[in-house]
Design a protein around this motif. Structure first.
Motif, PDB file in Angstrom:
ATOM      1  N   SER A   1     -23.421   4.952 -19.793  1.00  0.00           N
ATOM      2  CA  SER A   1     -22.413   4.747 -20.605  1.00  0.00           C
ATOM      3  C   SER A   1     -22.890   5.688 -21.946  1.00  0.00           C
ATOM      4  O   SER A   1     -23.974   6.085 -22.199  1.00  0.00           O
TER       5      SER A   1
ATOM      6  N   TYR B   1     -14.654   5.074 -22.793  1.00  0.00           N
ATOM      7  CA  TYR B   1     -15.829   5.261 -21.910  1.00  0.00           C
ATOM      8  C   TYR B   1     -15.242   5.673 -20.615  1.00  0.00           C
ATOM      9  O   TYR B   1     -15.553   6.385 -19.864  1.00  0.00           O
ATOM     10  N   ALA B   2     -14.055   4.722 -20.282  1.00  0.00           N
ATOM     11  CA  ALA B   2     -13.609   4.975 -18.807  1.00  0.00           C
ATOM     12  C   ALA B   2     -12.732   6.295 -18.519  1.00  0.00           C
ATOM     13  O   ALA B   2     -12.938   6.708 -17.607  1.00  0.00           O
TER      14      ALA B   2
ATOM     15  N   ASP C   1     -15.484   9.721 -20.898  1.00  0.00           N
ATOM     16  CA  ASP C   1     -16.768   9.744 -20.536  1.00  0.00           C
ATOM     17  C   ASP C   1     -17.458  10.739 -21.407  1.00  0.00           C
ATOM     18  O   ASP C   1     -18.242  11.758 -21.005  1.00  0.00           O
TER      19      ASP C   1
ATOM     20  N   THR D   1     -20.356  -4.239 -30.277  1.00  0.00           N
ATOM     21  CA  THR D   1     -19.359  -3.541 -29.231  1.00  0.00           C
ATOM     22  C   THR D   1     -20.125  -3.805 -27.850  1.00  0.00           C
ATOM     23  O   THR D   1     -21.362  -3.775 -27.755  1.00  0.00           O
ATOM     24  N   GLU D   2     -19.123  -4.255 -26.848  1.00  0.00           N
ATOM     25  CA  GLU D   2     -19.815  -4.329 -25.502  1.00  0.00           C
ATOM     26  C   GLU D   2     -19.031  -3.638 -24.511  1.00  0.00           C
ATOM     27  O   GLU D   2     -17.921  -3.417 -24.576  1.00  0.00           O
ATOM     28  N   PHE D   3     -19.846  -3.040 -23.668  1.00  0.00           N
ATOM     29  CA  PHE D   3     -19.035  -2.130 -22.463  1.00  0.00           C
ATOM     30  C   PHE D   3     -18.952  -3.230 -21.419  1.00  0.00           C
ATOM     31  O   PHE D   3     -19.563  -3.902 -20.962  1.00  0.00           O
TER      32      PHE D   3
ATOM     33  N   VAL E   1     -13.111   0.966 -27.154  1.00  0.00           N
ATOM     34  CA  VAL E   1     -14.355   1.951 -26.787  1.00  0.00           C
ATOM     35  C   VAL E   1     -14.465   1.836 -25.269  1.00  0.00           C
ATOM     36  O   VAL E   1     -14.708   2.728 -24.745  1.00  0.00           O
ATOM     37  N   ASN E   2     -14.135   0.658 -24.602  1.00  0.00           N
ATOM     38  CA  ASN E   2     -14.103   0.673 -23.009  1.00  0.00           C
ATOM     39  C   ASN E   2     -13.178   1.812 -22.518  1.00  0.00           C
ATOM     40  O   ASN E   2     -13.286   2.288 -21.392  1.00  0.00           O
TER      41      ASN E   2
ATOM     42  N   ARG F   1     -18.781  -3.614 -17.620  1.00  0.00           N
ATOM     43  CA  ARG F   1     -18.997  -2.825 -16.551  1.00  0.00           C
ATOM     44  C   ARG F   1     -19.895  -3.680 -15.503  1.00  0.00           C
ATOM     45  O   ARG F   1     -20.672  -4.667 -16.145  1.00  0.00           O
TER      46      ARG F   1
ATOM     47  N   ASN G   1     -13.696  -3.290 -28.992  1.00  0.00           N
ATOM     48  CA  ASN G   1     -14.183  -3.284 -27.717  1.00  0.00           C
ATOM     49  C   ASN G   1     -13.114  -2.627 -26.610  1.00  0.00           C
ATOM     50  O   ASN G   1     -13.593  -1.918 -25.606  1.00  0.00           O
TER      51      ASN G   1
ATOM     52  N   LEU H   1     -23.619   4.846 -28.871  1.00  0.00           N
ATOM     53  CA  LEU H   1     -22.909   4.372 -30.018  1.00  0.00           C
ATOM     54  C   LEU H   1     -23.594   4.785 -31.176  1.00  0.00           C
ATOM     55  O   LEU H   1     -24.728   4.125 -31.536  1.00  0.00           O
TER      56      LEU H   1
END
Length: 385
Positions: free
Chosen positions: A358, A318-319, A322, A344-346, A314-315, A348, A311, A361
């Motif tokens: 986001s 993501y940040a 993008d 998996t968790e974002f 992935v975050n 936000r 996680n 996945l």
């Protein structure tokens, strides 16, 4: 002097006897469009390129004369006037070879110019010396050329992939099981072996290139590839191109973790350890891939162990990057990858009632050995597309 594969490209492929160029910028763009749209008409091709109809005509005729393109019969019902021929890559123009080396397996691939996989083979390499592994790869390539009735002189080049991070030039810093391969110039070594120019990359990079050229990248030009192997790494594809970074190690995601956190990474090395401790007789990561059973004891424990780290990765992706998508790939069984996706968790929070978009996945759908196929893609990607 550093190794440059372009200097040893066979003369038959060059635009001129003294040139290392194969195609011009416009020819490269045209080939890229045709690769993504096989059977496109010349009229449609003109609409997609910022060139005149006459220029597109000259380019397609020149590339067809050189053997890279095939001009097919026009599609019916395409309007008045002279029908426009369909265009596709000529698979017989050339082929390339790919060799990949992971901690427990070596893969070999032959790939034609149109992106068709002609041959793949995986061989166990645990406790085998480097020279023996390379000689086996050479034998597979030579045997494949004969069995597929390929013309040896049409072999353009080779790609080589290995687990580890790039140290410099074509030298890689590999995990302990591959210590013999570490900190030596692999480009000229493999080039001498196969008799063709050789481009190199790390395991995750070539797998991502394979995904970009032959997999989800056909529809998604911007993604981050997560490579779940003995170790854990990644690669970044931006607008269809591999982002290498200032030192050639963009996407080396394990660098996010301190040494004390190493065993919390989502690396299959630690799943292998968990399974063995639970009495499951798997000797390698490839054993897990081939014989995966979701009921094995030790799997749930591993998922719980690595989910926080995954996680975090992935975050961060993501940040910072993008991407449109994050692709779960490598040697991980697809069903296990789907379980990781579900966990998996974002992190936000909405602003003014809206969330920042986001990435999707996705689990890689490639069936072949992505890294060796991606290694075979490298020469074509570098010089044609």
């Amino acid at each position: 002097m550093s190794y440059d594969p372009k200097q040893s490209i066979p003369t038959r492929f060059r635009r001129g006897a003294k040139s290392t160029d194969i195609v011009s910028r416009n020819e490269r763009e045209l080939l890229r469009i045709v690769r993504l749209n096989p059977g496109i008409s010349r009229a449609e091709l003109t609409e997609r390129m910022e060139l005149t109809q006459q220029s597109v005509y000259r380019l397609t005729e020149s590339l067809a004369t050189r053997g890279m393109l095939k001009l097919g019969v026009p599609r019916p019902g395409t309007g008045r006037g002279q029908p426009s021929p369909t265009i596709m890559l000529n698979a017989r123009y050339s082929f390339s070879a790919g060799i990949s080396v992971n901690t427990d397996m070596a893969g070999v691939c032959l790939l034609d110019f149109a992106g068709n996989v002609l041959l793949t083979e995986l061989t166990g390499i645990v406790n085998r010396p480097m020279r023996q592994v390379l000689e086996r790869a050479k034998a597979v390539i030579e045997g494949g050329i004969k069995s597929r009735n390929l013309e040896p002189e049409t072999m353009f080049g080779a790609g080589f992939a290995i687990t580890g991070f790039l140290q410099e030039e074509t030298t890689y810093n590999t995990p302990l099981p591959l210590h013999e391969w570490s900190l030596i110039e692999l480009g000229p070594l493999v080039s001498e072996l196969v008799g063709r120019p050789t481009w190199t990359g790390n395991f995750a990079n070539t797998a991502a290139v394979c995904e970009s050229m032959l997999g989800l990248g056909k529809y998604i030009p911007d993604f981050v590839y997560l490579s779940f192997d003995f170790g854990f790494g990644g690669a970044i594809i931006a607008n269809g191109e591999l982002l290498r970074g200032g030192h050639g190690n963009a996407g080396e995601l394990s660098a996010m973790f301190a040494e004390s956190e190493s065993d919390k990474r989502p690396a299959l090395e630690f799943l292998l350890k968990n399974l063995r401790e639970n009495g499951i007789e798997v000797m390698s990561v490839d054993d897990i891939r081939r014989t995966y059973d979701p009921s094995w004891p030790g799997i749930d424990e591993w998922i719980e162990q690595v989910t926080p780290a995954l996680n975090r990765v992935v975050n961060a992706v993501y940040a910072v990057i993008d991407p449109q998508a994050i692709v779960y790939g490598g040697q991980i069984p697809k069903e296990l990858a789907k379980r990781l996706v579900s966990r998996t968790e974002f992190v936000r929070s909405p602003r003014h009632g809206r969330l920042m978009k986001s990435p999707r996945l996705l689990v890689s759908e490639l069936k072949e050995d992505a890294s060796s196929v991606g290694a075979a893609v490298l020469p074509f990607k570098e010089m044609f597309f």
